[in-house]
Design an enzyme around this catalytic site. Structure first.
Site, PDB file in Angstrom:
ATOM      1  N   CYS A 161       0.806  -1.228   0.000  1.00 13.94           N
ATOM      2  CA  CYS A 161       0.000   0.000   0.000  1.00 13.94           C
ATOM      3  C   CYS A 161       0.836   1.275   0.000  1.00 13.94           C
ATOM      4  CB  CYS A 161      -0.939  -0.005   1.195  1.00 13.94           C
ATOM      5  SG  CYS A 161      -2.047  -1.433   1.221  1.00 13.94           S
TER       6      CYS A 161
ATOM      7  N   HIS B 167      -3.290   6.943   2.641  1.00  9.19           N
ATOM      8  CA  HIS B 167      -3.693   5.664   2.057  1.00  9.19           C
ATOM      9  C   HIS B 167      -5.102   5.341   2.533  1.00  9.19           C
ATOM     10  CE1 HIS B 167      -4.064   1.556   0.983  1.00  9.19           C
ATOM     11  NE2 HIS B 167      -3.870   1.094   2.200  1.00  9.19           N
TER      12      HIS B 167
ATOM     13  N   ASN C  16     -10.098  -0.394  -0.229  1.00 11.33           N
ATOM     14  CA  ASN C  16      -8.635  -0.328  -0.187  1.00 11.33           C
ATOM     15  C   ASN C  16      -8.092  -0.827  -1.525  1.00 11.33           C
ATOM     16  OD1 ASN C  16      -5.892  -0.698   0.239  1.00 11.33           O
ATOM     17  ND2 ASN C  16      -6.114  -1.677   2.231  1.00 11.33           N
TER      18      ASN C  16
END
Length: 333
Positions: free
Chosen positions: A114, A255, A285
């Protein structure tokens, strides 16, 4: 002196939507539970047969168009992904370059989960400031639907597919440059977020397939606590290093893993909701694609303008984490 400037942003959002109601049909969960725990309402799913390179190429096309440069001017392509088209080779960046019609261009992947887009941005900055490259296309592209176990109620509803891209270019004007980037890691926490099977440690086998070891596994509670602590500390360090306060930041783009993480970090930093870009409710996500997708969303909403000071902050498997501080500096034409 050569500096690196963040010239453009683009994204590709797959049209297929998978809502929380859809997950109610396949696992023991509810829209209310998912929303309360994560803030996610829906996520996008790529079409069957589409790969990360297809998503990345579409995002890259838009970033190039918005940068108002020709494809021939691009001399490096970097793709951040943990869902590459192929396990070993060729790199997804090579495939993106080919799909964009770029020939004889340097291209390679970055794997930092990520935090991947921040890592890719750091590499692009280094190439440009060294004088080796002038225009770099960086892409974050993920097809997480390809590595999810849709019977695992702890992970399957968290992730989505998509891609984001940016053009980073050389400039002589320090006032419009990328100010600073920090990237860090700690492999001692490898078990918090990982795909245990399919690599050289646990090669593809009947056991790997039967136990779905090629799907992502995550220890959510431990990851949550460490993410909030690490992200908060990383931003504070970045701001203090440059004698800045949260008032100097126009947009905070973290993020997009979980709204509770975003909220906790924002409160710890005393950053207003108006400055914090949130898209986790819409896209879930999307790992390395989440930050550029979020920035693109804010840009298309008319919130991000030339000269704005932007702060990225990311945390992911590895563990990896990083932050980037920069001015948004589209080319004036």
């Amino acid at each position: 002196m050569i500096y690196a400037a963040f010239r453009s942003i683009g994204a590709y959002i797959p049209p297929k939507i998978m809502s929380n109601a859809d997950f109610e049909k396949i696992i023991d969960t509810s829209d209310e539970w998912i929303t309360k725990r994560t803030g996610i309402k829906e996520r996008r799913i790529a079409n069957e047969g589409e790969a990360s390179s297809d998503l990345g190429a579409r995002a890259g096309e838009l970033a190039i168009e918005r940068a108002a440069i020709s494809k021939e001017e691009i001399d490096l392509v970097i793709c951040a992904t943990v869902t590459p088209d192929f396990l070993c080779m060729p790199s997804t960046a090579c495939l993106i370059a080919a799909k964009l019609g770029l020939s004889n261009v340097m291209a390679f992947d970055v794997s930092a989960a990520c935090t991947g887009f921040v890592y890719a941005l750091n590499v692009a900055k280094a190439f440009i400031e060294s004088g080796m490259k002038k225009n770099v296309l960086i892409v974050g592209a993920e097809k997480y639907s390809a590595i999810l176990d849709y019977t695992d109620r702890t992970t399957c509803f968290l992730f989505g597919d998509g891609a984001g891209a940016a053009i980073i270019s050389a400039t002589n004007d320090k006032s419009e440059s990328i100010i600073d980037i920090n990237c860090s890691s700690d492999g001692n926490y490898e078990d918090l977020i990982k795909t245990p099977g399919g690599g050289s440690k646990n090669p593809c086998s009947q056991e790997v397939l039967e136990n779905k070891m090629a799907c992502i596994k995550m220890k959510g509670n431990e990851t949550f606590k460490l993410a909030v602590k690490t992200l908060t500390s990383d931003v504070k360090t970045m701001l203090e290093k440059h004698n800045l306060t949260n008032e100097d930041i126009n947009h905070f783009i973290p993020h997009q893993a979980n709204y509770r993480i975003i909220k906790a970090v924002g409160e710890a930093l005393d950053l207003s909701d108006e400055k914090t870009v949130v898209t986790v409710d819409k896209y879930g996500n999307t790992s390395a694609a989440s930050i550029p997708m979020a920035m693109n969303y804010a840009f298309e909403q008319g919130k991000i303008k030339a000269g704005d000071t932007i702060l990225f902050d990311a945390f992911g498997g590895g563990l990896t984490w990083g932050s980037a501080l920069f001015k948004f500096a589209p080319i004036k034409r």
